[in-house]
Design an enzyme around this catalytic site. Structure first.
Site, PDB file in Angstrom:
ATOM      1  N   ASN A  82     -39.977  -0.172 -15.527  1.00  0.00           N
ATOM      2  CA  ASN A  82     -39.141   0.882 -16.131  1.00  0.00           C
ATOM      3  C   ASN A  82     -38.931   0.630 -17.610  1.00  0.00           C
ATOM      4  O   ASN A  82     -39.024   1.542 -18.433  1.00  0.00           O
ATOM      5  CB  ASN A  82     -37.770   0.923 -15.439  1.00  0.00           C
ATOM      6  CG  ASN A  82     -37.834   1.624 -14.097  1.00  0.00           C
ATOM      7  OD1 ASN A  82     -38.608   2.551 -13.912  1.00  0.00           O
ATOM      8  ND2 ASN A  82     -37.022   1.172 -13.158  1.00  0.00           N
ATOM      9  N   GLU A 117     -36.185   0.100  -4.818  1.00  0.00           N
ATOM     10  CA  GLU A 117     -37.617  -0.216  -4.830  1.00  0.00           C
ATOM     11  C   GLU A 117     -37.979  -1.139  -3.674  1.00  0.00           C
ATOM     12  O   GLU A 117     -38.820  -2.014  -3.799  1.00  0.00           O
ATOM     13  CB  GLU A 117     -38.026  -0.816  -6.177  1.00  0.00           C
ATOM     14  CG  GLU A 117     -36.958  -1.653  -6.865  1.00  0.00           C
ATOM     15  CD  GLU A 117     -36.940  -3.098  -6.418  1.00  0.00           C
ATOM     16  OE1 GLU A 117     -35.965  -3.475  -5.751  1.00  0.00           O
ATOM     17  OE2 GLU A 117     -37.880  -3.841  -6.747  1.00  0.00           O
TER      18      GLU A 117
HETATM   19  P1  GH3 Z   1     -37.958  -8.831  -8.445  1.00  0.00           P
HETATM   20  O1  GH3 Z   1     -39.375  -9.198  -8.636  1.00  0.00           O
HETATM   21  O2  GH3 Z   1     -37.068 -10.027  -8.332  1.00  0.00           O
HETATM   22  O3  GH3 Z   1     -37.743  -7.886  -7.287  1.00  0.00           O
HETATM   23  O4  GH3 Z   1     -37.498  -8.105  -9.787  1.00  0.00           O
HETATM   24  P2  GH3 Z   1     -37.133  -6.571  -9.988  1.00  0.00           P
HETATM   25  O5  GH3 Z   1     -37.121  -6.309 -11.453  1.00  0.00           O
HETATM   26  O6  GH3 Z   1     -38.009  -5.692  -9.166  1.00  0.00           O
HETATM   27  O7  GH3 Z   1     -35.690  -6.520  -9.329  1.00  0.00           O
HETATM   28  P3  GH3 Z   1     -34.337  -5.928  -9.794  1.00  0.00           P
HETATM   29  O8  GH3 Z   1     -33.529  -5.788  -8.543  1.00  0.00           O
HETATM   30  O9  GH3 Z   1     -33.763  -6.731 -10.925  1.00  0.00           O
HETATM   31  O10 GH3 Z   1     -34.679  -4.485 -10.347  1.00  0.00           O
HETATM   32  C1  GH3 Z   1     -34.933  -3.420  -9.544  1.00  0.00           C
HETATM   33  C2  GH3 Z   1     -35.187  -2.261 -10.445  1.00  0.00           C
HETATM   34  O11 GH3 Z   1     -35.562  -1.102  -9.697  1.00  0.00           O
HETATM   35  C3  GH3 Z   1     -33.998  -1.885 -11.260  1.00  0.00           C
HETATM   36  C4  GH3 Z   1     -33.903  -0.371 -11.145  1.00  0.00           C
HETATM   37  O12 GH3 Z   1     -33.821   0.226 -12.405  1.00  0.00           O
HETATM   38  C5  GH3 Z   1     -35.217   0.009 -10.484  1.00  0.00           C
HETATM   39  N1  GH3 Z   1     -35.098   1.187  -9.637  1.00  0.00           N
HETATM   40  C6  GH3 Z   1     -34.344   1.342  -8.528  1.00  0.00           C
HETATM   41  N2  GH3 Z   1     -34.494   2.587  -8.029  1.00  0.00           N
HETATM   42  C7  GH3 Z   1     -35.369   3.236  -8.853  1.00  0.00           C
HETATM   43  C8  GH3 Z   1     -35.922   4.555  -8.851  1.00  0.00           C
HETATM   44  O13 GH3 Z   1     -35.655   5.402  -7.998  1.00  0.00           O
HETATM   45  N3  GH3 Z   1     -36.816   4.857  -9.848  1.00  0.00           N
HETATM   46  C9  GH3 Z   1     -37.139   3.948 -10.819  1.00  0.00           C
HETATM   47  N4  GH3 Z   1     -38.020   4.316 -11.757  1.00  0.00           N
HETATM   48  N5  GH3 Z   1     -36.620   2.698 -10.831  1.00  0.00           N
HETATM   49  C10 GH3 Z   1     -35.751   2.349  -9.879  1.00  0.00           C
HETATM   50 MG    MG Z   2     -38.058  -5.855  -7.046  1.00  0.00          MG
HETATM   51 MG    MG Z   3     -35.084  -5.125  -4.899  1.00  0.00          MG
END
Ligand code: GH3
Ligand code: MG
Ligand code: MG
Length: 222
Positions: A82, A117
């Site tokens: 993102n 995610e």
């Molecule tokens: P890790 O490898 O430890 O899982 O790191 P990560 O960055 O995937 O984990 P983290 O939980 O820090 O971040 C999850 C991210 O997912 C943050 C949030 O902005 C993004 N996210 C959650 N839902 C959505 C969505 O519907 N669309 C988008 N584009 N991003 C999303």
């Molecule tokens: Mg993740």
């Molecule tokens: Mg996660």
């Protein structure tokens, strides 16, 4: 049908109207049912629906002593995607992964979007060894997906995030990897809550071991 009826006779058209109204109502009904069951962004089951259906399947498998496994998949470093490519590109990645899951899994498997995610997968009739093979194939296929990115959606124009780039640096291709935690029904895991807790623990281990991998929790581990 109504057009034909009007051409033939206006009276016939009048006769067809109740049918059209009924069809429209049942279509609306189906749309509403879908809206309650389906996650709009990915087309997968939403968390509530997945949990309800998975609970039934798990209870049935425990009762009939048939194998069953649960997997939780989480995109690696998705926040960086993102931050680097923009939220719309992130959403496109979510949709691409969801359609890969649908394409690669069997009809009886249940796939849902658990959180932002995270994806949950129920594999009926599948023991731990088979679940490892299936989920490792998913992991591998998903790591090959390239999501197109329009330059307008990129945040920094470079694709480099300093913690492991998701692009190739030429301004377009975006790839992600996933980590997967798996747990199978057995003497120490007899219901969905126990399975989910074990799969979550396994996912945590997969992340800790470097990501882009499957971890199956051995039956003896809580
Ligand atoms: P890790 O490898 O430890 O899982 O790191 P990560 O960055 O995937 O984990 P983290 O939980 O820090 O971040 C999850 C991210 O997912 C943050 C949030 O902005 C993004 N996210 C959650 N839902 C959505 C969505 O519907 N669309 C988008 N584009 N991003 C999303
Ligand atoms: Mg993740
Ligand atoms: Mg996660």
């Amino acid at each position: 049908m109504v057009a034909h009826a009007v051409t033939a006779s206006p009276f016939l058209a009048l006769g067809a109207l109740p049918l059209v109204a009924l069809l429209h109502r049942s279509f609306r009904h189906a749309q509403l049912v879908d809206a309650f069951r389906i996650d709009a962004k990915t087309g997968l089951l939403n968390a509530g629906t997945w949990l309800r259906e998975a609970r039934l399947e798990t209870a049935r498998a425990a009762r009939t002593r048939t194998p069953l496994a649960v997997a939780i998949a989480d995109i690696d470093h998705f926040k960086n995607v993102n931050d680097t490519f923009g939220h719309l590109a992130g959403d496109a990645v979510l949709a691409a992964i969801a359609s890969a899951l649908n394409a690669l899994l069997r009809d009886g498997d249940l796939t849902g979007r658990f959180g932002g995610e995270e994806f949950c997968i129920l594999l009926p009739g599948t023991d731990a060894a088979e679940a490892r093979q299936i989920t490792d194939r998913l992991r591998e296929k998903i790591s090959r997906i390239v999501t197109p990115v329009s330059d307008g959606t990129r945040n920094d124009g470079t694709g480099s995030d300093g913690t492991g780039s998701h692009g190739t640096g030429d301004g377009s291709p975006l790839r992600v990897t996933i980590s997967i935690g798996v747990a199978a029904l057995g003497s120490t895991r007899r219901d969905l809550d126990e399975l989910l807790a074990a799969a979550d623990h396994a996912l945590y281990q997969a992340k800790g071991a470097g990501r882009n991998q499957v971890c199956v929790l051995a039956a003896s581990h809580g």
